[in-house]
Scaffold this active site. Structure first.
Site, PDB file in Angstrom:
ATOM      1  N   GLY A   1     -39.126 -74.037   4.752  1.00 15.59           N
ATOM      2  CA  GLY A   1     -40.293 -74.734   5.291  1.00 15.59           C
ATOM      3  C   GLY A   1     -39.931 -75.478   6.556  1.00 15.59           C
ATOM      4  O   GLY A   1     -38.743 -75.738   6.813  1.00 15.59           O
TER       5      GLY A   1
ATOM      6  N   HIS B   1     -42.763 -84.927   5.405  1.00 13.58           N
ATOM      7  CA  HIS B   1     -42.392 -84.929   6.835  1.00 13.58           C
ATOM      8  C   HIS B   1     -43.584 -85.370   7.689  1.00 13.58           C
ATOM      9  O   HIS B   1     -43.426 -86.128   8.647  1.00 13.58           O
ATOM     10  CB  HIS B   1     -41.983 -83.523   7.289  1.00 13.58           C
ATOM     11  CG  HIS B   1     -40.516 -83.216   7.130  1.00 13.58           C
ATOM     12  ND1 HIS B   1     -39.531 -83.994   7.668  1.00 13.58           N
ATOM     13  CD2 HIS B   1     -39.888 -82.182   6.506  1.00 13.58           C
ATOM     14  CE1 HIS B   1     -38.344 -83.458   7.376  1.00 13.58           C
ATOM     15  NE2 HIS B   1     -38.533 -82.372   6.667  1.00 13.58           N
TER      16      HIS B   1
ATOM     17  N   CYS C   1     -32.611 -79.932   3.823  1.00  9.58           N
ATOM     18  CA  CYS C   1     -33.598 -80.067   4.892  1.00  9.58           C
ATOM     19  C   CYS C   1     -32.951 -79.592   6.191  1.00  9.58           C
ATOM     20  O   CYS C   1     -31.797 -79.938   6.469  1.00  9.58           O
ATOM     21  CB  CYS C   1     -34.024 -81.526   5.022  1.00  9.58           C
ATOM     22  SG  CYS C   1     -35.171 -81.833   6.375  1.00  9.58           S
ATOM     23  N   LEU C   2     -33.689 -78.820   6.981  1.00  8.55           N
ATOM     24  CA  LEU C   2     -33.140 -78.304   8.242  1.00  8.55           C
ATOM     25  C   LEU C   2     -32.753 -79.436   9.196  1.00  8.55           C
ATOM     26  O   LEU C   2     -31.912 -79.249  10.070  1.00  8.55           O
ATOM     27  CB  LEU C   2     -34.155 -77.373   8.918  1.00  8.55           C
ATOM     28  CG  LEU C   2     -34.455 -76.058   8.172  1.00  8.55           C
ATOM     29  CD1 LEU C   2     -35.611 -75.322   8.836  1.00  8.55           C
ATOM     30  CD2 LEU C   2     -33.227 -75.180   8.083  1.00  8.55           C
TER      31      LEU C   2
ATOM     32  N   HIS D   1     -42.173 -81.507   0.187  1.00 15.19           N
ATOM     33  CA  HIS D   1     -41.201 -81.860   1.227  1.00 15.19           C
ATOM     34  C   HIS D   1     -41.854 -81.869   2.619  1.00 15.19           C
ATOM     35  O   HIS D   1     -41.655 -82.798   3.407  1.00 15.19           O
ATOM     36  CB  HIS D   1     -40.047 -80.855   1.152  1.00 15.19           C
ATOM     37  CG  HIS D   1     -38.908 -81.121   2.071  1.00 15.19           C
ATOM     38  ND1 HIS D   1     -37.656 -81.483   1.632  1.00 15.19           N
ATOM     39  CD2 HIS D   1     -38.824 -81.056   3.432  1.00 15.19           C
ATOM     40  CE1 HIS D   1     -36.854 -81.637   2.676  1.00 15.19           C
ATOM     41  NE2 HIS D   1     -37.532 -81.381   3.782  1.00 15.19           N
ATOM     42  N   GLU D   2     -42.682 -80.855   2.899  1.00  9.05           N
ATOM     43  CA  GLU D   2     -43.301 -80.760   4.241  1.00  9.05           C
ATOM     44  C   GLU D   2     -44.387 -81.811   4.427  1.00  9.05           C
ATOM     45  O   GLU D   2     -44.506 -82.394   5.507  1.00  9.05           O
ATOM     46  CB  GLU D   2     -43.856 -79.357   4.486  1.00  9.05           C
ATOM     47  CG  GLU D   2     -42.850 -78.219   4.394  1.00  9.05           C
ATOM     48  CD  GLU D   2     -41.506 -78.480   5.061  1.00  9.05           C
ATOM     49  OE1 GLU D   2     -41.470 -79.111   6.146  1.00  9.05           O
ATOM     50  OE2 GLU D   2     -40.488 -78.071   4.488  1.00  9.05           O
TER      51      GLU D   2
ATOM     52  N   GLN E   1     -40.376 -81.991  13.008  1.00 11.52           N
ATOM     53  CA  GLN E   1     -38.985 -81.511  13.089  1.00 11.52           C
ATOM     54  C   GLN E   1     -38.696 -80.798  14.409  1.00 11.52           C
ATOM     55  O   GLN E   1     -37.531 -80.623  14.769  1.00 11.52           O
ATOM     56  CB  GLN E   1     -38.675 -80.565  11.922  1.00 11.52           C
ATOM     57  CG  GLN E   1     -38.617 -81.263  10.573  1.00 11.52           C
ATOM     58  CD  GLN E   1     -38.278 -80.283   9.472  1.00 11.52           C
ATOM     59  OE1 GLN E   1     -39.145 -79.563   8.988  1.00 11.52           O
ATOM     60  NE2 GLN E   1     -37.020 -80.223   9.102  1.00 11.52           N
TER      61      GLN E   1
HETATM   62 CO    CO Z   1     -37.172 -81.055   5.812  1.00 15.16          CO
END
Ligand code: CO
Length: 172
Positions: free
Chosen positions: A46, A141, A95-96, A137-138, A51
């Site tokens: 995701g 964000h 997480c990226l 999670h998204e 981000q």
């Molecule tokens: Co993330």
């Protein structure tokens, strides 16, 4: 289409709340298409617009619960809201924006989302397992929250690697 740079810990943008999208124009479509490329390239589950440095309520989630022979696909979520959750799951989350950080996080097992598509049409969708985890999670964000506070205990990426290898060989 282009790959955008993914912001990592230390960037203030990751802790800011995104604005609601009101214009469903070319500019939005370019952002979404770039995010799709960036997600594919990074092999993540995701990605949220903050981000890539854009404080707009746009997120992508990879739907991995597909039938055999079918391809995984990306769900585009504009202005998403969680409207219903059910059950509970505990699993390793990363997480990226926090490369190398993995921790145990408890999430609902099923999550129902209401969002808009890239043209401004409302739809609802439901995810389970990893998809439900990614929805939560998204959306966090987009609220300027990161998953660190949700981590119950850290998991060593090396142990993770060993476990993955073990699973590939038919279980631990
Ligand atoms: Co993330």
């Amino acid at each position: 289409m282009a790959i955008r740079k993914i912001l990592t810990e230390g960037e203030a943008t990751l802790r800011k709340r995104s604005k609601t999208v009101t214009e469903f124009n070319k500019r939005l479509h370019v952002l979404i298409d770039d995010m799709r490329d960036t997600l594919n390239e990074s092999k993540g589950a995701g990605l949220a617009a903050p981000q890539v440095g854009i404080l707009r309520s746009v997120a992508l989630v990879l739907e991995t619960n597909v039938n055999e022979g079918e391809e995984e696909y990306i769900i585009e979520l504009i202005n998403p809201e969680i409207i219903e959750t059910d059950g509970e799951q505990s699993g390793v989350e990363g997480c990226l924006s926090f490369p190398g950080v993995f921790g145990m996080v408890t999430r609902p097992e099923t999550v129902r989302i209401r969002a808009m598509d890239r043209f401004g049409n409302y739809f609802e969708t439901e995810g389970t397992g990893l998809t439900a985890r990614a929805f939560c999670h998204e959306v966090e964000h987009l609220n300027g929250e990161v998953f660190l506070t949700k981590i119950e205990y850290m998991v060593d990426p090396e142990d993770l690697k060993t476990q993955d290898e073990a699973e590939e060989k038919g279980g631990v």
